[in-house]
Design a protein around this motif. Sequence first.
Motif, short mmCIF file in Angstrom:
data_model
loop_
_atom_site.label_atom_id
_atom_site.label_comp_id
_atom_site.label_asym_id
_atom_site.label_seq_id
_atom_site.Cartn_x
_atom_site.Cartn_y
_atom_site.Cartn_z
N THR A 1 0.82 -1.22 0.00
CA THR A 1 0.00 0.00 0.00
C THR A 1 0.85 1.27 0.00
OG1 THR A 1 -0.21 -0.31 2.38
CG2 THR A 1 -2.10 -0.93 1.04
N GLU A 2 2.01 1.23 0.67
CA GLU A 2 2.82 2.44 0.76
C GLU A 2 3.56 2.77 -0.53
OE1 GLU A 2 5.41 2.42 4.10
OE2 GLU A 2 3.84 3.03 5.49
N LYS A 3 4.04 1.73 -1.21
CA LYS A 3 4.90 1.98 -2.38
C LYS A 3 4.13 2.12 -3.70
CE LYS A 3 9.21 0.07 -0.64
NZ LYS A 3 10.16 -1.02 -0.76
N ASN A 4 2.86 1.73 -3.72
CA ASN A 4 2.05 1.84 -4.94
C ASN A 4 2.61 1.05 -6.11
OD1 ASN A 4 -0.18 3.27 -4.22
ND2 ASN A 4 0.77 5.26 -4.56
N GLU A 5 3.45 0.03 -5.81
CA GLU A 5 4.09 -0.72 -6.89
C GLU A 5 3.07 -1.54 -7.68
OE1 GLU A 5 7.57 -2.93 -5.67
OE2 GLU A 5 8.31 -1.19 -4.59
N ILE A 6 2.02 -2.00 -6.98
CA ILE A 6 0.99 -2.80 -7.66
C ILE A 6 0.30 -1.97 -8.73
CG2 ILE A 6 -1.35 -3.76 -7.25
CD1 ILE A 6 0.78 -5.79 -6.69
N LEU A 7 -0.01 -0.70 -8.38
CA LEU A 7 -0.66 0.19 -9.35
C LEU A 7 0.24 0.40 -10.57
CD1 LEU A 7 -2.57 3.00 -7.44
CD2 LEU A 7 -3.47 1.41 -9.13
N GLU A 8 1.54 0.53 -10.29
CA GLU A 8 2.51 0.72 -11.39
C GLU A 8 2.51 -0.50 -12.31
OE1 GLU A 8 6.45 1.84 -10.09
OE2 GLU A 8 5.57 3.39 -8.83
N ILE A 9 2.44 -1.70 -11.69
CA ILE A 9 2.43 -2.93 -12.50
C ILE A 9 1.15 -3.00 -13.33
CG2 ILE A 9 2.43 -5.47 -12.44
CD1 ILE A 9 4.07 -5.30 -9.85
N ILE A 10 0.00 -2.70 -12.67
CA ILE A 10 -1.29 -2.77 -13.36
C ILE A 10 -1.33 -1.79 -14.53
CG2 ILE A 10 -3.78 -2.29 -13.12
CD1 ILE A 10 -3.54 -3.43 -10.25
N ASN A 11 -0.79 -0.59 -14.30
CA ASN A 11 -0.87 0.44 -15.33
C ASN A 11 0.14 0.28 -16.46
OD1 ASN A 11 -3.00 1.76 -14.17
ND2 ASN A 11 -1.70 3.00 -12.84
N LYS A 12 1.11 -0.63 -16.29
CA LYS A 12 2.09 -0.78 -17.36
C LYS A 12 2.06 -2.21 -17.91
CE LYS A 12 6.70 0.30 -18.83
NZ LYS A 12 8.12 0.34 -18.49
N ILE A 13 1.50 -2.34 -19.10
CA ILE A 13 1.46 -3.65 -19.76
C ILE A 13 2.68 -3.74 -20.68
CG2 ILE A 13 0.17 -5.07 -21.40
CD1 ILE A 13 -2.38 -3.76 -20.15
#
Lengths: 109, 162
Positions: free
Chosen positions: B34-46
């Motif tokens: 939740t703190e690093k937002n890395e999951i969002l980065e992965i989701i947003n970059k295909i």
Amino acid sequence: MIYLILIILVITAIILVLSKNFLKTIKITGIVSGISGITTIVLGYFLKGIISSKINFINLTRISNYFLSKFLQNAIILLLLSLIEIIIYILINTYHINKENLKKDTKGN
Amino acid sequence: LIKKLSSTTIIVLAIILTITYIAASTYSVIINVTEKNEILEIINKITIKDLVTNEDGSYNNTYYLVKNELNISEEEANLIMESEKLNENLQIVLDSIVKYKVQNNQNAKLSNERIYDLILDGTNKTENFSEELKNKILDKSNLYKQDISNFLYDIDVSLIKD
């Protein structure tokens, strides 16, 4: 997180007080962290399975692997902790056994 | 009796300690995510690799189709998948497809020429591609240039509903 660490320390201290034996405490906490490490690995793979079945993104593999890697990192820390504690237990135990054997030998002579 | 009680208490405490350890390790993963937002980065970059792999990480039919069409080795296929510039240009194409298909923005559609230019740009700017590999990619892209835009904008795209 701080509370969880505090709970771990308090429980370890209570075990030490109840057992009145440092060696026994280190043995118990070593086994406990080992079991926790293995359970964390199982939990990581279980969560990976859940993510894979519930989410349908094109980059799903990277998402589930990301979660798994985080769980594996924590599991490695717990397993290392367990290994260190067990090594300390074996070393101290061996030292005590040798010391007692030496005492027996001296008395025998 | 006191000794037995003490042993039982130690066993119970050991079980609580195990649960606490597992809770701490799980909670630290949640904090990290939740703190690093890395999951969002992965989701947003295909990436290119995402397009050619199945859910279990194995390669899909598209991978083998492209590999055979380009007549390249597995190492060369890996170079293409890991090309930063090609992956960067892929984001432009994907953004355009989303805008065109989901947001109905007719101006967002990229022409055949523009898509070919993006492939050309990505290929030429990837330093670890050999001349032979570059030529293979550009030759095949040139061959399918006239159909590429229609093919891409025919892909079924829809919003994930809550």
